[in-house]
Design a protein around this motif. Structure first.
Motif, PDB file in Angstrom:
ATOM      1  N   TYR A  64      -4.003   7.302   2.008  1.00 29.04           N
ATOM      2  CA  TYR A  64      -3.838   6.372   1.031  1.00 29.04           C
ATOM      3  C   TYR A  64      -3.855   6.967  -0.440  1.00 29.04           C
ATOM      4  O   TYR A  64      -4.711   7.705  -0.680  1.00 29.04           O
ATOM      5  CB  TYR A  64      -4.766   5.388   1.230  1.00 29.04           C
ATOM      6  CG  TYR A  64      -4.626   4.382   2.361  1.00 29.04           C
ATOM      7  CD1 TYR A  64      -3.746   3.545   2.351  1.00 29.04           C
ATOM      8  CD2 TYR A  64      -5.257   4.704   3.720  1.00 29.04           C
ATOM      9  CE1 TYR A  64      -3.178   2.531   3.437  1.00 29.04           C
ATOM     10  CE2 TYR A  64      -5.132   3.770   4.636  1.00 29.04           C
ATOM     11  CZ  TYR A  64      -3.797   2.541   4.563  1.00 29.04           C
ATOM     12  OH  TYR A  64      -3.811   2.035   5.683  1.00 29.04           O
TER      13      TYR A  64
ATOM     14  N   PHE B 203       4.048   0.315   2.492  1.00 26.09           N
ATOM     15  CA  PHE B 203       3.694  -0.758   3.470  1.00 26.09           C
ATOM     16  C   PHE B 203       3.025  -1.812   3.162  1.00 26.09           C
ATOM     17  O   PHE B 203       2.099  -1.651   2.264  1.00 26.09           O
ATOM     18  CB  PHE B 203       3.395  -0.185   4.967  1.00 26.09           C
ATOM     19  CG  PHE B 203       2.301   0.843   4.730  1.00 26.09           C
ATOM     20  CD1 PHE B 203       0.990   0.391   4.566  1.00 26.09           C
ATOM     21  CD2 PHE B 203       2.549   2.046   4.689  1.00 26.09           C
ATOM     22  CE1 PHE B 203      -0.122   1.321   4.464  1.00 26.09           C
ATOM     23  CE2 PHE B 203       1.469   3.154   4.596  1.00 26.09           C
ATOM     24  CZ  PHE B 203       0.078   2.794   4.446  1.00 26.09           C
TER      25      PHE B 203
ATOM     26  N   ALA C   7       1.147   5.579   0.948  1.00 27.80           N
ATOM     27  CA  ALA C   7       0.445   6.732   1.436  1.00 27.80           C
ATOM     28  C   ALA C   7       1.439   8.013   1.016  1.00 27.80           C
ATOM     29  O   ALA C   7       2.634   7.866   1.372  1.00 27.80           O
ATOM     30  CB  ALA C   7       0.129   6.599   2.958  1.00 27.80           C
TER      31      ALA C   7
ATOM     32  N   ARG D  10       1.032  -1.322  -0.033  1.00 31.30           N
ATOM     33  CA  ARG D  10      -0.122   0.010  -0.064  1.00 31.30           C
ATOM     34  C   ARG D  10       0.681   1.188  -0.122  1.00 31.30           C
ATOM     35  O   ARG D  10       2.106   1.225   0.453  1.00 31.30           O
ATOM     36  CB  ARG D  10      -0.856  -0.003   1.220  1.00 31.30           C
ATOM     37  CG  ARG D  10      -1.728  -1.109   1.315  1.00 31.30           C
ATOM     38  CD  ARG D  10      -2.853  -1.030   0.285  1.00 31.30           C
ATOM     39  NE  ARG D  10      -3.751  -2.431   0.378  1.00 31.30           N
ATOM     40  CZ  ARG D  10      -3.453  -3.456   0.006  1.00 31.30           C
ATOM     41  NH1 ARG D  10      -2.612  -3.520  -1.046  1.00 31.30           N
ATOM     42  NH2 ARG D  10      -4.190  -4.242  -0.014  1.00 31.30           N
TER      43      ARG D  10
ATOM     44  N   PRO E 235      -0.404  -4.393   3.759  1.00 28.21           N
ATOM     45  CA  PRO E 235      -1.755  -4.155   3.998  1.00 28.21           C
ATOM     46  C   PRO E 235      -1.792  -4.242   5.662  1.00 28.21           C
ATOM     47  O   PRO E 235      -1.128  -5.061   6.285  1.00 28.21           O
ATOM     48  CB  PRO E 235      -2.594  -5.152   3.639  1.00 28.21           C
ATOM     49  CG  PRO E 235      -1.875  -5.661   2.262  1.00 28.21           C
ATOM     50  CD  PRO E 235      -0.502  -5.599   2.590  1.00 28.21           C
TER      51      PRO E 235
END
Lengths: 83, 140
Positions: free
Chosen positions: A60, A77, A55, A53, A79
């Motif tokens: 996000y 990172f 951000a 993921r 999930p």
């Protein structure tokens, strides 16, 4: 720009962050390409982005065309597992 | 912001007492206390390690709790979540809510706990007798 790594990603890379100086704005997609070009563990981790993921400044993102500036903080990172 | 991420232990009774005194004119105090489980699939957990992205956790918690609060009426709340090394039986999360009526307090407790359990930027690693492994996300 600060690039942060967490959990399994941090373990695999053996570090929790990189600081890079951007000459001009780049997109998240371009940054990921740069990271893959570093080779080794970076290539291994960032070629399979579907397991990661992302951000930017604590939000996000799913649009990897988003452009990044030096003052931004980007994080990659796996999930989250929650509390 | 009434959310705290800390390494030190959560002493439930003193926090409850403190919060209750602070909100002595509220009609109800709702609480939730989450604890570290001792087993995963019958395997004994020696300890749990929690890693967090603190800045994002505060940012996202603030945003999502405001969303929950826009629909209900409560007087006060406090959420404490631990990170770092935790042992089975230890308290991991405490949610305290003061409200005039129990209904809104219980709704806030349930919604905030559900959000923290699924969405907060935390990663858990369980350490067993012979190995350790990261807890799999619900989103994988």
């Amino acid at each position: 720009m600060k690039i942060l790594y967490f959990a399994q990603l941090k373990e695999t890379l053996g570090k929790d962050q990189d600081i890079i100086q951007l000459k001009s704005e780049i997109s998240v997609k371009e940054l990921i390409k740069e990271l893959i070009l570093k080779g080794g563990k970076y290539k291994e981790c960032f070629e399979q982005m579907k397991n990661l993921r992302c951000a930017v400044n604590c939000e996000y993102i799913t649009n990897y065309n988003k452009s990044l500036k030096n003052k931004d903080e980007i994080a990659f990172f796996p999930p989250v597992t929650g509390g | 912001m009434k959310v705290f991420f800390q390494k030190k232990k959560i002493v439930f009774h003193s926090k409850l007492n403190e919060f209750s005194l602070k909100n002595k004119f509220s009609g109800s105090i709702s609480s939730f206390l989450g604890k570290v489980r001792p087993y995963r699939d019958k395997k004994k957990i020696n300890f749990l390690e929690i890693e967090l992205y603190k800045k994002m956790a505060y940012f996202q918690a603030d945003k999502n709790l405001k969303k929950i609060l826009s629909k209900i009426q409560i007087d006060d709340f406090m959420i404490i979540h631990r990170y770092g090394k935790l042992f089975p039986g230890e308290n991991i999360i405490l949610v305290l809510v003061a409200s005039q009526h129990r209904k809104d307090g219980l709704i806030f407790t349930k919604k905030s706990v559900e959000w923290f359990k699924k969405e907060i930027t935390f990663w858990k690693k369980e350490n067993f007798q012979l190995h350790s492994s990261w807890v799999k996300s619900e989103y994988e």
